[in-house]
Design an enzyme around this catalytic site. Structure first.
Site, PDB file in Angstrom:
ATOM      1  N   LYS A   1      13.411   3.468 -16.867  1.00  0.00           N
ATOM      2  CA  LYS A   1      12.197   3.766 -16.096  1.00  0.00           C
ATOM      3  C   LYS A   1      11.546   2.462 -15.662  1.00  0.00           C
ATOM      4  O   LYS A   1      11.537   1.478 -16.412  1.00  0.00           O
ATOM      5  CB  LYS A   1      11.156   4.509 -16.946  1.00  0.00           C
TER       6      LYS A   1
ATOM      7  N   ARG B   1      -0.657  11.264 -21.388  1.00  0.00           N
ATOM      8  CA  ARG B   1       0.648  11.857 -21.078  1.00  0.00           C
ATOM      9  C   ARG B   1       1.696  11.145 -21.930  1.00  0.00           C
ATOM     10  O   ARG B   1       1.798   9.940 -21.916  1.00  0.00           O
ATOM     11  CB  ARG B   1       0.993  11.692 -19.597  1.00  0.00           C
TER      12      ARG B   1
ATOM     13  N   HIS C   1       7.361  10.714 -23.539  1.00  0.00           N
ATOM     14  CA  HIS C   1       8.473  11.371 -22.846  1.00  0.00           C
ATOM     15  C   HIS C   1       9.724  10.513 -22.723  1.00  0.00           C
ATOM     16  O   HIS C   1       9.641   9.294 -22.646  1.00  0.00           O
ATOM     17  CB  HIS C   1       8.023  11.763 -21.430  1.00  0.00           C
TER      18      HIS C   1
ATOM     19  N   ASP D   1       2.935  18.574 -24.400  1.00  0.00           N
ATOM     20  CA  ASP D   1       2.901  17.338 -25.174  1.00  0.00           C
ATOM     21  C   ASP D   1       2.454  17.589 -26.620  1.00  0.00           C
ATOM     22  O   ASP D   1       2.877  16.882 -27.528  1.00  0.00           O
ATOM     23  CB  ASP D   1       2.023  16.294 -24.504  1.00  0.00           C
TER      24      ASP D   1
ATOM     25  N   HIS E   1       8.026   7.064 -23.671  1.00  0.00           N
ATOM     26  CA  HIS E   1       6.980   6.458 -22.846  1.00  0.00           C
ATOM     27  C   HIS E   1       5.784   7.392 -22.712  1.00  0.00           C
ATOM     28  O   HIS E   1       5.944   8.606 -22.568  1.00  0.00           O
ATOM     29  CB  HIS E   1       7.532   6.156 -21.447  1.00  0.00           C
TER      30      HIS E   1
ATOM     31  N   ARG F   1      -7.950  -7.852   4.305  1.00  0.00           N
ATOM     32  CA  ARG F   1      -7.694  -6.410   4.428  1.00  0.00           C
ATOM     33  C   ARG F   1      -7.474  -5.737   3.084  1.00  0.00           C
ATOM     34  O   ARG F   1      -7.657  -4.536   2.942  1.00  0.00           O
ATOM     35  CB  ARG F   1      -6.458  -6.158   5.294  1.00  0.00           C
TER      36      ARG F   1
ATOM     37  N   TYR G   1       6.535   6.142 -10.845  1.00  0.00           N
ATOM     38  CA  TYR G   1       7.701   6.048 -11.725  1.00  0.00           C
ATOM     39  C   TYR G   1       8.965   5.987 -10.884  1.00  0.00           C
ATOM     40  O   TYR G   1       9.123   6.758  -9.948  1.00  0.00           O
ATOM     41  CB  TYR G   1       7.872   7.296 -12.596  1.00  0.00           C
TER      42      TYR G   1
END
Length: 187
Positions: free
Chosen positions: A71, A58, A61, A165, A118, A23, A131
């Site tokens: 995290k 990204r 942070h 950013d 991160h 599956r 996260y």
């Protein structure tokens, strides 16, 4: 669950057991008793996910004290180049980075202690990143450093980056409030 040390103290690659059959697969990413037994943070106040396209970057942070947080990140669809930078004064790896590929196929995760920035760059057509964080999002404590000032050669020439950013200070201009405690676990 296997725990692999990274070069950054307190930052670990976690490899949960993956159950495969005709599956598909089943992966348990969090089990409170196991995290406690391993000496890892077992309290997470928020959980969220992001969806990103190829070449999106990204980062980098983090939240500053007193709302800093541990995290736990994993890629549940696709793959990313995941990067952390140690911002803890007194750490043997202060201002050093560590990069690792996280992917749904590998089912690996990164446990990131307080005091690390991160970020990630999307390597597949699309990615879903999950996260878990140990403190609630606090906009007044939300912070970052510019992705292109950490000494890491990102695997994308022209990444797609948010205005936010782009606006972060460079690593050299960031005055870190983080201090290395010497504790490898239990943050």
């Amino acid at each position: 669950m296997k725990v692999k040390e990274t070069p950054i103290p307190g930052c670990y690659e976690l490899l949960p057991k993956t159950h495969l059959d005709e599956r598909g697969s089943f992966v348990k990413i969090f089990h409170e008793p196991t995290f406690k037994e391993l000496g890892l943070c077992a309290h997470f106040a928020e959980e969220y996910y992001s969806v990103s396209k190829r070449h999106v970057l990204r980062g980098m942070h983090f939240q500053v004290p007193p709302r800093d947080h541990v995290k736990l990140v994993c890629c549940v669809m696709g793959s990313v180049m995941d990067v952390v930078v140690d911002l803890r004064k007194g750490s043997p790896t202060y201002r050093h980075h560590f990069a690792i590929e996280l992917s749904a196929e590998k089912a690996n995760m990164l446990y990131i202690p307080k005091g690390l920035a991160h970020g990630f760059c999307v390597m597949s057509d699309q990615v879903i990143m999950l996260y878990k964080v140990s403190s609630v999002y606090a906009p007044e404590h939300d912070c970052g450093i510019r992705w292109d000032t950490i000494g890491f050669r990102w695997p994308v020439e022209n990444p797609v980056i948010s205005e936010r950013d782009h606006s972060f200070p460079g690593l050299d201009a960031f005055h870190s409030p983080f201090v290395f405690s010497g504790e490898a676990r239990k943050q």
